[in-house]
Every structure is written in structure tokens, then in C-alpha cells.
Design a protein around this motif. Sequence first.
Motif, PDB file in Angstrom:
ATOM      1  N   GLY A  37      -5.886  -2.689 -12.889  1.00 53.30           N
ATOM      2  CA  GLY A  37      -6.763  -3.748 -13.480  1.00 53.30           C
ATOM      3  C   GLY A  37      -6.796  -4.866 -12.126  1.00 53.30           C
ATOM      4  N   ARG A  38      -7.807  -5.840 -12.672  1.00 51.69           N
ATOM      5  CA  ARG A  38      -7.981  -6.920 -11.871  1.00 51.69           C
ATOM      6  C   ARG A  38      -7.430  -8.339 -12.323  1.00 51.69           C
ATOM      7  NH1 ARG A  38     -10.908  -6.025  -7.536  1.00 51.69           N
ATOM      8  NH2 ARG A  38     -12.571  -4.465  -7.694  1.00 51.69           N
ATOM      9  N   GLU A  44      -7.364  -6.334  -7.091  1.00 56.51           N
ATOM     10  CA  GLU A  44      -6.964  -4.955  -7.779  1.00 56.51           C
ATOM     11  C   GLU A  44      -5.604  -4.729  -7.857  1.00 56.51           C
ATOM     12  OE1 GLU A  44      -8.166  -0.246  -7.895  1.00 56.51           O
ATOM     13  OE2 GLU A  44      -9.628  -1.627  -6.502  1.00 56.51           O
ATOM     14  N   ARG A  45      -5.076  -4.442  -9.142  1.00 56.85           N
ATOM     15  CA  ARG A  45      -3.688  -4.372  -9.210  1.00 56.85           C
ATOM     16  C   ARG A  45      -3.394  -2.952  -9.861  1.00 56.85           C
ATOM     17  NH1 ARG A  45      -0.323  -8.733  -8.432  1.00 56.85           N
ATOM     18  NH2 ARG A  45      -1.345 -10.558  -7.817  1.00 56.85           N
ATOM     19  N   MET A  46      -2.165  -2.210  -9.645  1.00 60.34           N
ATOM     20  CA  MET A  46      -1.723  -0.954 -10.329  1.00 60.34           C
ATOM     21  C   MET A  46      -0.527  -0.909 -10.691  1.00 60.34           C
ATOM     22  SD  MET A  46      -2.229   2.885  -8.694  1.00 60.34           S
ATOM     23  CE  MET A  46      -3.974   2.810  -8.933  1.00 60.34           C
ATOM     24  N   ASN A  81      15.940   3.077 -11.835  1.00 56.51           N
ATOM     25  CA  ASN A  81      14.804   2.635 -12.681  1.00 56.51           C
ATOM     26  C   ASN A  81      13.995   1.546 -11.882  1.00 56.51           C
ATOM     27  OD1 ASN A  81      15.155   4.239 -14.981  1.00 56.51           O
ATOM     28  ND2 ASN A  81      16.823   2.896 -15.308  1.00 56.51           N
ATOM     29  N   ILE A  82      12.468   1.970 -11.666  1.00 61.89           N
ATOM     30  CA  ILE A  82      12.011   1.061 -10.885  1.00 61.89           C
ATOM     31  C   ILE A  82      10.660   0.951 -11.352  1.00 61.89           C
ATOM     32  CG2 ILE A  82      10.619   0.816  -8.704  1.00 61.89           C
ATOM     33  CD1 ILE A  82      12.845   2.913  -7.430  1.00 61.89           C
ATOM     34  N   GLU A  83      10.380  -0.421 -11.812  1.00 63.87           N
ATOM     35  CA  GLU A  83       8.943  -0.949 -11.997  1.00 63.87           C
ATOM     36  C   GLU A  83       8.395  -1.757 -10.967  1.00 63.87           C
ATOM     37  OE1 GLU A  83       7.970   0.059 -15.187  1.00 63.87           O
ATOM     38  OE2 GLU A  83      10.018   0.786 -15.494  1.00 63.87           O
ATOM     39  N   ALA A  84       7.143  -1.231 -10.681  1.00 62.40           N
ATOM     40  CA  ALA A  84       6.614  -1.793  -9.516  1.00 62.40           C
ATOM     41  C   ALA A  84       5.040  -2.198  -9.823  1.00 62.40           C
ATOM     42  CB  ALA A  84       6.480  -0.993  -8.291  1.00 62.40           C
ATOM     43  N   GLU A  85       4.671  -3.314  -9.305  1.00 58.56           N
ATOM     44  CA  GLU A  85       3.290  -3.893  -9.133  1.00 58.56           C
ATOM     45  C   GLU A  85       2.696  -3.817  -7.836  1.00 58.56           C
ATOM     46  OE1 GLU A  85       0.777  -7.556 -10.465  1.00 58.56           O
ATOM     47  OE2 GLU A  85       1.901  -6.572 -12.259  1.00 58.56           O
ATOM     48  N   LEU A  86       1.602  -2.930  -7.688  1.00 56.21           N
ATOM     49  CA  LEU A  86       0.711  -2.774  -6.032  1.00 56.21           C
ATOM     50  C   LEU A  86      -0.305  -3.822  -6.227  1.00 56.21           C
ATOM     51  CD1 LEU A  86       1.444   0.900  -5.521  1.00 56.21           C
ATOM     52  CD2 LEU A  86       2.998  -1.070  -5.054  1.00 56.21           C
TER      53      LEU A  86
END
Length: 96
Positions: A37-38, A44-46, A81-86
Motif C-alpha cells: 500500500g501507499r 509504496e510499502r510492503m 520470527n521477523i516482521e518487516a516493512e519495506l
Amino acid sequence: MSTKTVRTDGGWTITGNLTMHGVTKPVTLAATEEGTGRDPWGNERMGFSAHGKLDRREFGLTWNAALETGGVLVGDDIKLNIEAELVKQAAAVKAA
């Protein structure tokens, strides 16, 4: 840094080298895309989640202590456990 990335039916399999206690070993994680999403600024993020497991003894981490009730103080399995936002970055332009 990853050394191998493979697309699977459920997401991705990512392999990379992990160094702990002076020992480097390959580790493989299962990753899934959580959405894109934006943001309010137009970037732009994922989002991704990655999960895996390793045995700490393979990295030379063998210390432990017996408990009075039986068993040991420290387990051998480490869960990752990894939670990432790019955030997508614009490509750099090289000056001539």
C-alpha cells in the motif's frame, strides 16, 4: 543478506548466512507477503513475515544447567520470527 530466494506457492523461501558466537551457518526462513500500500506521503510499502528455527548448538552455544525438577535451563531450538516493512526507494542515478 540473503544468498538465495525462491518463490513458493505460499510465499518465499529465503536462505542467508547467520553468524552467532563467531560461527557462520546458512539459515532458511519461510516468508510471506502481508500486503502492499501507499503511506500518507505517497511511498509504496510492503509488509513481510518470516519464520524459521535453528539449533543453537550448531553455533557453538552449548552452555546449559540442569534443573532440580529435571530437564535443563536452556532449550536447544531457537525460533526466529521477523516482521518487516519495506519502503520502495527510487533508483540512484549515477553522475557522468
